[in-house]
Design an enzyme around this catalytic site. Sequence first.
Site, PDB file in Angstrom:
ATOM      1  N   CYS A 143       1.098  -1.275   0.015  1.00 57.13           N
ATOM      2  CA  CYS A 143      -0.053   0.061  -0.049  1.00 57.13           C
ATOM      3  C   CYS A 143       0.825   1.195   0.018  1.00 57.13           C
ATOM      4  CB  CYS A 143      -0.883   0.046   1.309  1.00 57.13           C
ATOM      5  SG  CYS A 143      -2.072  -1.310   1.433  1.00 57.13           S
ATOM      6  N   ARG A 197       2.021   1.099  -5.764  1.00 58.10           N
ATOM      7  CA  ARG A 197       2.126   0.073  -4.861  1.00 58.10           C
ATOM      8  C   ARG A 197       0.555  -0.307  -4.398  1.00 58.10           C
ATOM      9  NH1 ARG A 197       6.532   0.172  -1.496  1.00 58.10           N
ATOM     10  NH2 ARG A 197       5.232  -0.582   0.239  1.00 58.10           N
ATOM     11  N   TRP A 205      -4.072  -1.394  -1.375  1.00 56.99           N
ATOM     12  CA  TRP A 205      -3.989  -2.698  -2.032  1.00 56.99           C
ATOM     13  C   TRP A 205      -4.922  -3.584  -1.036  1.00 56.99           C
ATOM     14  CZ3 TRP A 205      -4.037  -4.358  -6.764  1.00 56.99           C
ATOM     15  CH2 TRP A 205      -3.954  -5.942  -6.952  1.00 56.99           C
ATOM     16  N   ASN A 245       0.330   0.038   6.229  1.00 60.25           N
ATOM     17  CA  ASN A 245       0.697  -1.012   4.880  1.00 60.25           C
ATOM     18  C   ASN A 245       1.203  -2.466   5.784  1.00 60.25           C
ATOM     19  OD1 ASN A 245       1.530  -2.423   3.007  1.00 60.25           O
ATOM     20  ND2 ASN A 245       3.662  -1.193   2.832  1.00 60.25           N
ATOM     21  N   GLY A 246       0.553  -3.270   5.573  1.00 56.38           N
ATOM     22  CA  GLY A 246       1.079  -4.615   6.235  1.00 56.38           C
ATOM     23  C   GLY A 246      -0.241  -5.470   6.808  1.00 56.38           C
ATOM     24  N   GLU A 261       2.964 -21.834 -21.929  1.00 57.15           N
ATOM     25  CA  GLU A 261       3.149 -20.371 -21.241  1.00 57.15           C
ATOM     26  C   GLU A 261       4.367 -19.717 -21.440  1.00 57.15           C
ATOM     27  OE1 GLU A 261       1.530 -18.491 -19.463  1.00 57.15           O
ATOM     28  OE2 GLU A 261       2.852 -17.236 -18.471  1.00 57.15           O
ATOM     29  N   LYS A 316       4.572 -15.948 -23.317  1.00 58.46           N
ATOM     30  CA  LYS A 316       5.290 -15.029 -22.712  1.00 58.46           C
ATOM     31  C   LYS A 316       6.246 -14.193 -23.947  1.00 58.46           C
ATOM     32  CE  LYS A 316       3.842 -13.846 -19.493  1.00 58.46           C
ATOM     33  NZ  LYS A 316       2.933 -14.801 -19.390  1.00 58.46           N
ATOM     34  N   GLU A 345       3.791 -12.407 -26.438  1.00 60.22           N
ATOM     35  CA  GLU A 345       3.252 -11.150 -26.107  1.00 60.22           C
ATOM     36  C   GLU A 345       4.019 -10.004 -25.676  1.00 60.22           C
ATOM     37  OE1 GLU A 345       0.740 -11.545 -22.666  1.00 60.22           O
ATOM     38  OE2 GLU A 345       1.840 -12.996 -21.613  1.00 60.22           O
ATOM     39  N   HIS A 383       3.781 -35.681 -34.912  1.00 62.52           N
ATOM     40  CA  HIS A 383       2.831 -36.061 -35.633  1.00 62.52           C
ATOM     41  C   HIS A 383       2.374 -34.585 -36.397  1.00 62.52           C
ATOM     42  CE1 HIS A 383       1.575 -39.370 -33.113  1.00 62.52           C
ATOM     43  NE2 HIS A 383       1.757 -39.046 -31.826  1.00 62.52           N
ATOM     44  N   LYS A 406      -4.256  -5.461 -19.661  1.00 54.48           N
ATOM     45  CA  LYS A 406      -3.911  -6.459 -18.411  1.00 54.48           C
ATOM     46  C   LYS A 406      -5.084  -7.283 -18.155  1.00 54.48           C
ATOM     47  CE  LYS A 406      -1.596  -7.853 -14.926  1.00 54.48           C
ATOM     48  NZ  LYS A 406      -0.652  -8.940 -15.357  1.00 54.48           N
TER      49      LYS A 406
HETATM   50  C1  AGP Z   1      -0.736 -13.399 -19.396  1.00 58.78           C
HETATM   51  O1  AGP Z   1       0.384 -13.023 -19.637  1.00 58.78           O
HETATM   52  C2  AGP Z   1      -2.179 -12.187 -20.090  1.00 58.78           C
HETATM   53  N1  AGP Z   1      -1.800 -11.011 -19.480  1.00 58.78           N
HETATM   54  C3  AGP Z   1      -3.196 -13.028 -20.276  1.00 58.78           C
HETATM   55  O2  AGP Z   1      -3.257 -14.226 -20.804  1.00 58.78           O
HETATM   56  C4  AGP Z   1      -3.988 -12.962 -18.835  1.00 58.78           C
HETATM   57  O3  AGP Z   1      -3.272 -14.205 -18.207  1.00 58.78           O
HETATM   58  C5  AGP Z   1      -5.388 -13.499 -19.114  1.00 58.78           C
HETATM   59  O4  AGP Z   1      -6.012 -12.356 -19.772  1.00 58.78           O
HETATM   60  C6  AGP Z   1      -6.319 -13.964 -17.864  1.00 58.78           C
HETATM   61  O5  AGP Z   1      -6.189 -12.703 -17.104  1.00 58.78           O
HETATM   62  P1  AGP Z   1      -6.719 -12.963 -15.491  1.00 58.78           P
HETATM   63  O6  AGP Z   1      -5.780 -13.904 -14.900  1.00 58.78           O
HETATM   64  O7  AGP Z   1      -6.792 -11.577 -14.923  1.00 58.78           O
HETATM   65  O8  AGP Z   1      -8.276 -13.499 -15.556  1.00 58.78           O
END
Ligand code: AGP
Length: 663
Positions: free
Chosen positions: A53, A78, A125, A151-152, A536, A540, A543, A559, A658
């Site tokens: 926070c 934060r 937060w 904060n904590g 995954e 990374k 994206e 295959h 995000k």
């Molecule tokens: C992952 O790096 C991406 N930002 C994206 O795939 C994310 O994981 C996905 O949109 C799910 O988001 P959430 O975990 O907030 O539900």
Amino acid sequence: MVFYIVNLILSPHVENTKFYLIIKIIFVSNFPSIFIHSLDISLALHYNAFIMCGIVGCIGTKKAKPILLDGLRRLEYRGYDSAGLAVWDGQTVNLAKTKGRVADLAELVREQALAGTVGIAHTRWATHGEPSAKNAHPQTDEDKNVFVVHNGIVENYKPLKQKLEQLGHCFQSETDTEVLAHLVEHFLKQGADLEHAVKQALRRVRGTYAVLVMAASEPDTLIAARFSSPLRIGMADGQIIVASDPSAILSHTTQVITLSDGEVATINRGGYTITNITNDEVINKDVDAIEWDVSAINKGAFEHFMLKEIFEQPETLQNSFRGRLDPESGLAVLGGLESVAEQLRRIKRIHIVACGTAYHAGLIGEYMLEEYAGIPVEVGIGSEFRYRNAVLDPENDVVLVISQSGETADTLAAVREAKEKGVLSLGIVNVVGSTIAQETKAGVYNHAGPEIGVASTKVFVSQLAVLALLTIFLGRQRQMSLVVGKRIAQALAALPEQIQAILNQSEAIKKMARAYSGYKDFFYLGRKYNFPIAIEGALKLKEITYRHAEGGPSGELKHGPLAMIDESFPTVFICPQDSVYDKNVSNMEEVRARHGRIIAVATEGNGEVKSLAQDVIYIPKTLEMLTPILSVVPLQLFAYHMARELGLDIDKPRNIAKSATVE
Ligand code: AGP
């Protein structure tokens, strides 16, 4: 056990229990009080809380309102789900709080004079109590005399709250912090001054804190104290600023002192005095000069939030485990599932639903839960699950959704589908009070702190850790033995240090990423627990570098995909020393035979792999089910360093956000 005893010593409010008095004789007769406190410090540091926070306070000659709002803006990285401030105007303390961002708070107080020159403020937060004006800080006592920003986490807030309610205190919020305001008021009413009322209150707290306290009854004094959460004080031209980190102080002065655990600062217009919380001993502190540039400081010493969050992963894991993992008993304590624990004992199938990186975590959860809890699991992508008309049995099934933001529309749809069909819904969520957290019946918060980088890293690792805790929780309800539970718990407890060992290779991985930055296509391959890590790792790279990367199970190579491989198409193999390592070796041979370059993520000590791969990144040995928590870290760093080499906008990649709150 020692931790519990130590806490009894530091919680005089239980003085009249026989157990306490006996322990007091044992400990105090043998150790100075500072030992007890330092022991508590070491124990608390072991569970280093990484709750975030933003705290800022000021006292001096200038108007407090602009200083507080500017300080909160610099601290907003934060935590940013609610904010508030309190300013003494010479007559009264004006309090303003709101859900939302600092900008919302600034708008709320835009028309208010708030003419005073002393005040405190906070950007939150949420950890206890959903984001709301009521739960925002400053928290106060019922007389609106004491104002606290914190904060904590006050771990023992429930017994303290019960004791205070028995003494007639009325609580307004769902926060742990409000307990501090009532405790301080309690001791003020017993005749203590603000400094000693705060000291007596904090000596009863188990947990972590950075606190700033003001009182209408002593308006020209601020009390600052810390225990395992940062707090700094800057002084210039008669103006004193107190804040969680230097970013809120730098525009006033670069000269700061950093409070240490167990220290309390009594601050007034003439300056400040720092004393020891247990014995009032005056402490002289060195003044440090901060070299950081303000613009970068929110990321600390890191160039991007994504790198900062990758490096936070040891603390993130400790925070996700805190109070939940007991290697001695081999049990996982998941308070958020208590209300449905008996129903979970009876379930016969788990439907995991998530999107993106969270979906990849779910795929790993499937392996964990089937192998160690013996429960059939199926994993669905949110956008498919919602239109699939999944067969859900209200008696035997549970829908478990995983979501960092708690707002992903496709995942939320799965929660609502479960409710429509009368099926229990659980969530593994990072954002407290988010829609998914509110709409699921029960769940587990990640406690990973804000994840600012669009590419998810630390929360993914936290999701895997929570899934492992859930595996212990459900497994021990079934056939998992104490021995196996302890083995998993002990291996989990070792992970933060093991991740640190991988992070220490960041420079070597940076060189490797630079060497591969010219390639346009990548294959990521893994088996069993590391097949989802292949997907995954590919995500990374995609994206944040925008390069083509495809992840999949190594066994699928023959295959069809093998046709793509040649010297222009490198393959990343995630091949730890596990039950399918030899199968991965065969696949690596297949790629080598087609002149494909190989980057291998392998277990420390594996010399053979050097004859198979052009480049090797080693990870420490751990249980097979936990290897994904380690094997993903090199892939996060590889993607980050390549994107940085390509000069791309790592924290805000093009085309994506995000959280996908719409379909
Ligand atoms: C992952 O790096 C991406 N930002 C994206 O795939 C994310 O994981 C996905 O949109 C799910 O988001 P959430 O975990 O907030 O539900």
